[in-house]
Design a protein around this motif. Structure first.
Motif, PDB file in Angstrom:
ATOM      1  N   PRO A  36      17.060  55.150  35.686  1.00  0.00           N
ATOM      2  CA  PRO A  36      17.748  54.360  35.025  1.00  0.00           C
ATOM      3  C   PRO A  36      19.278  53.905  34.658  1.00  0.00           C
ATOM      4  CG  PRO A  36      16.095  55.982  33.560  1.00  0.00           C
ATOM      5  CD  PRO A  36      15.674  55.675  34.880  1.00  0.00           C
ATOM      6  N   ALA A  37      19.980  53.110  34.787  1.00  0.00           N
ATOM      7  CA  ALA A  37      21.314  52.840  33.964  1.00  0.00           C
ATOM      8  C   ALA A  37      21.247  53.716  32.888  1.00  0.00           C
ATOM      9  CB  ALA A  37      21.755  51.963  34.966  1.00  0.00           C
ATOM     10  N   CYS A  38      22.361  54.521  32.880  1.00  0.00           N
ATOM     11  CA  CYS A  38      21.873  56.048  31.285  1.00  0.00           C
ATOM     12  C   CYS A  38      24.174  55.540  31.628  1.00  0.00           C
ATOM     13  CB  CYS A  38      21.843  56.848  31.012  1.00  0.00           C
ATOM     14  SG  CYS A  38      20.255  56.877  31.672  1.00  0.00           S
ATOM     15  N   GLY A  39      24.247  55.037  32.131  1.00  0.00           N
ATOM     16  CA  GLY A  39      26.199  54.919  31.842  1.00  0.00           C
ATOM     17  C   GLY A  39      26.577  55.972  32.235  1.00  0.00           C
ATOM     18  N   LYS A  67      27.499  58.273  36.248  1.00  0.00           N
ATOM     19  CA  LYS A  67      27.406  57.686  37.470  1.00  0.00           C
ATOM     20  C   LYS A  67      26.675  58.089  38.328  1.00  0.00           C
ATOM     21  CE  LYS A  67      30.921  61.783  38.799  1.00  0.00           C
ATOM     22  NZ  LYS A  67      31.932  61.695  39.260  1.00  0.00           N
ATOM     23  N   TRP A  68      25.515  59.378  38.193  1.00  0.00           N
ATOM     24  CA  TRP A  68      24.920  59.948  38.453  1.00  0.00           C
ATOM     25  C   TRP A  68      23.819  58.725  38.188  1.00  0.00           C
ATOM     26  CZ3 TRP A  68      26.876  63.681  40.915  1.00  0.00           C
ATOM     27  CH2 TRP A  68      27.992  64.040  40.773  1.00  0.00           C
ATOM     28  N   THR A  69      23.726  58.059  37.713  1.00  0.00           N
ATOM     29  CA  THR A  69      22.039  57.594  37.502  1.00  0.00           C
ATOM     30  C   THR A  69      22.588  56.600  37.808  1.00  0.00           C
ATOM     31  OG1 THR A  69      22.689  57.000  35.283  1.00  0.00           O
ATOM     32  CG2 THR A  69      21.386  58.880  35.911  1.00  0.00           C
ATOM     33  N   GLY A  70      21.526  55.395  37.820  1.00  0.00           N
ATOM     34  CA  GLY A  70      21.346  53.732  38.490  1.00  0.00           C
ATOM     35  C   GLY A  70      20.666  53.407  39.645  1.00  0.00           C
ATOM     36  N   VAL A  71      20.120  54.001  40.071  1.00  0.00           N
ATOM     37  CA  VAL A  71      18.825  54.198  40.840  1.00  0.00           C
ATOM     38  C   VAL A  71      17.809  53.548  41.304  1.00  0.00           C
ATOM     39  CG1 VAL A  71      18.128  55.062  43.294  1.00  0.00           C
ATOM     40  CG2 VAL A  71      19.467  56.288  42.302  1.00  0.00           C
ATOM     41  N   PRO A  72      18.146  52.406  41.687  1.00  0.00           N
ATOM     42  CA  PRO A  72      16.523  51.306  41.487  1.00  0.00           C
ATOM     43  C   PRO A  72      15.399  51.679  42.156  1.00  0.00           C
ATOM     44  CG  PRO A  72      17.914  49.880  42.660  1.00  0.00           C
ATOM     45  CD  PRO A  72      18.761  51.094  42.848  1.00  0.00           C
ATOM     46  N   ARG A  73      14.125  50.974  41.353  1.00  0.00           N
ATOM     47  CA  ARG A  73      12.573  51.817  42.017  1.00  0.00           C
ATOM     48  C   ARG A  73      12.973  51.533  43.618  1.00  0.00           C
ATOM     49  NH1 ARG A  73       7.046  51.721  38.973  1.00  0.00           N
ATOM     50  NH2 ARG A  73       9.043  52.105  37.299  1.00  0.00           N
ATOM     51  N   HIS A  74      12.727  52.315  44.069  1.00  0.00           N
ATOM     52  CA  HIS A  74      12.341  52.174  45.572  1.00  0.00           C
ATOM     53  C   HIS A  74      11.719  53.400  46.427  1.00  0.00           C
ATOM     54  CE1 HIS A  74      16.360  54.760  45.786  1.00  0.00           C
ATOM     55  NE2 HIS A  74      15.950  54.491  47.260  1.00  0.00           N
ATOM     56  N   VAL A  75      11.472  53.255  47.860  1.00  0.00           N
ATOM     57  CA  VAL A  75      10.551  54.189  48.195  1.00  0.00           C
ATOM     58  C   VAL A  75      11.870  55.513  49.358  1.00  0.00           C
ATOM     59  CG1 VAL A  75       9.198  55.298  50.046  1.00  0.00           C
ATOM     60  CG2 VAL A  75       8.603  53.437  48.573  1.00  0.00           C
ATOM     61  N   ALA A  92       5.552  54.866  35.901  1.00  0.00           N
ATOM     62  CA  ALA A  92       6.150  54.929  35.078  1.00  0.00           C
ATOM     63  C   ALA A  92       6.797  54.186  35.149  1.00  0.00           C
ATOM     64  CB  ALA A  92       6.247  55.922  33.986  1.00  0.00           C
ATOM     65  N   LYS A  93       6.617  52.732  33.482  1.00  0.00           N
ATOM     66  CA  LYS A  93       7.637  51.982  33.722  1.00  0.00           C
ATOM     67  C   LYS A  93       9.310  52.182  33.464  1.00  0.00           C
ATOM     68  CE  LYS A  93       4.660  48.570  31.858  1.00  0.00           C
ATOM     69  NZ  LYS A  93       3.843  47.685  31.482  1.00  0.00           N
ATOM     70  N   VAL A  94      10.366  52.007  33.661  1.00  0.00           N
ATOM     71  CA  VAL A  94      11.426  51.971  32.837  1.00  0.00           C
ATOM     72  C   VAL A  94      12.117  52.721  31.670  1.00  0.00           C
ATOM     73  CG1 VAL A  94      13.941  51.153  33.000  1.00  0.00           C
ATOM     74  CG2 VAL A  94      12.499  50.467  34.481  1.00  0.00           C
ATOM     75  N   THR A  95      11.282  51.803  30.422  1.00  0.00           N
ATOM     76  CA  THR A  95      11.421  52.274  29.153  1.00  0.00           C
ATOM     77  C   THR A  95      10.327  53.826  29.066  1.00  0.00           C
ATOM     78  OG1 THR A  95       9.555  50.824  28.838  1.00  0.00           O
ATOM     79  CG2 THR A  95      11.442  49.883  28.671  1.00  0.00           C
ATOM     80  N   THR A  96       9.630  53.450  29.259  1.00  0.00           N
ATOM     81  CA  THR A  96       8.774  55.119  29.958  1.00  0.00           C
ATOM     82  C   THR A  96      10.069  56.402  30.267  1.00  0.00           C
ATOM     83  OG1 THR A  96       7.001  53.782  29.722  1.00  0.00           O
ATOM     84  CG2 THR A  96       6.793  56.318  29.915  1.00  0.00           C
ATOM     85  N   LEU A  97      10.331  55.990  31.656  1.00  0.00           N
ATOM     86  CA  LEU A  97      11.072  56.867  31.865  1.00  0.00           C
ATOM     87  C   LEU A  97      12.103  56.852  31.251  1.00  0.00           C
ATOM     88  CD1 LEU A  97      10.899  58.653  34.725  1.00  0.00           C
ATOM     89  CD2 LEU A  97      12.421  56.865  35.533  1.00  0.00           C
ATOM     90  N   THR A  98      12.947  56.719  30.930  1.00  0.00           N
ATOM     91  CA  THR A  98      14.254  56.324  29.866  1.00  0.00           C
ATOM     92  C   THR A  98      13.987  57.726  28.607  1.00  0.00           C
ATOM     93  OG1 THR A  98      15.127  54.883  30.647  1.00  0.00           O
ATOM     94  CG2 THR A  98      16.115  55.081  28.735  1.00  0.00           C
ATOM     95  N   LYS A  99      13.028  57.195  28.199  1.00  0.00           N
ATOM     96  CA  LYS A  99      12.450  57.974  26.829  1.00  0.00           C
ATOM     97  C   LYS A  99      12.008  59.727  27.455  1.00  0.00           C
ATOM     98  CE  LYS A  99       9.975  54.003  23.850  1.00  0.00           C
ATOM     99  NZ  LYS A  99       9.059  53.757  23.449  1.00  0.00           N
ATOM    100  N   ALA A 100      11.108  59.338  28.495  1.00  0.00           N
ATOM    101  CA  ALA A 100      10.963  61.154  28.878  1.00  0.00           C
ATOM    102  C   ALA A 100      12.054  61.715  29.122  1.00  0.00           C
ATOM    103  CB  ALA A 100      10.171  60.508  29.990  1.00  0.00           C
ATOM    104  N   ILE A 101      13.272  60.675  29.520  1.00  0.00           N
ATOM    105  CA  ILE A 101      14.495  62.354  29.968  1.00  0.00           C
ATOM    106  C   ILE A 101      15.285  62.219  28.825  1.00  0.00           C
ATOM    107  CG2 ILE A 101      17.060  60.943  30.829  1.00  0.00           C
ATOM    108  CD1 ILE A 101      15.266  59.714  33.650  1.00  0.00           C
ATOM    109  N   LYS A 102      15.898  60.821  27.839  1.00  0.00           N
ATOM    110  CA  LYS A 102      16.092  61.412  26.835  1.00  0.00           C
ATOM    111  C   LYS A 102      15.343  62.935  26.066  1.00  0.00           C
ATOM    112  CE  LYS A 102      18.294  57.215  26.305  1.00  0.00           C
ATOM    113  NZ  LYS A 102      18.495  56.189  25.968  1.00  0.00           N
ATOM    114  N   GLU A 103      14.257  62.923  26.020  1.00  0.00           N
ATOM    115  CA  GLU A 103      13.218  64.084  25.979  1.00  0.00           C
ATOM    116  C   GLU A 103      13.862  65.322  26.244  1.00  0.00           C
ATOM    117  OE1 GLU A 103       9.201  63.189  25.335  1.00  0.00           O
ATOM    118  OE2 GLU A 103      10.123  61.890  24.000  1.00  0.00           O
TER     119      GLU A 103
END
Length: 121
Positions: free
Chosen positions: A78-81, A83-91, A110-121
């Motif tokens: 997920p794009a967290c602002g 430059k290292w993130t922001g990769v869309p879901r793909h194979v 996992a969905k994007v919101t679940t993934l964002t919460k997991a990354i922040k933890e």
């Protein structure tokens, strides 16, 4: 059957014997090979943070969401602002990524919101 006939292929038998004994076919190694310690192994698994290389999203990080087969994984970042993130879901194929020692606690697909919460933890 003539018992006085010599073996017509003595060199083949000699090669087979040497092959079975392992003498001529052992590679000469200057240093003994050892298995890497467990710290150097990084398994591709769900939640593993990977660095993408040789693709449109080169030098960006993503999280493995699913292992499709031996050569392909599903990634998302997920794009967290940053430059290292922001990769869309793909194979992505395995040859286009490098595993890092970081692992996120997330579920498969996992969905994007679940993934964002997991990354922040």
């Amino acid at each position: 059957a003539s018992f006085g006939v010599l073996n017509p292929r003595p060199t083949i038998l000699k090669r087979q014997f040497l092959y079975l004994s392992g003498l001529p076919f052992l590679p000469s190694l200057s240093q003994p090979t050892t298995m890497p310690s467990t710290n150097q192994w990084r398994f591709i698994e769900v939640g593993r943070v990977v660095l993408l290389k040789d693709s449109k999203y080169e030098n960006k990080i993503a999280v493995v969401l699913d292992v499709l087969d031996m050569n392909r994984v599903l990634v998302d970042s997920p794009a967290c602002g940053s430059k290292w993130t922001g990769v869309p879901r793909h194979v992505v194929t395995m040859k286009n990524l490098e595993a890092t020692p970081v692992k996120v606690d997330t579920t498969r697909g996992a969905k994007v919101t679940t993934l964002t919460k997991a990354i922040k933890e």
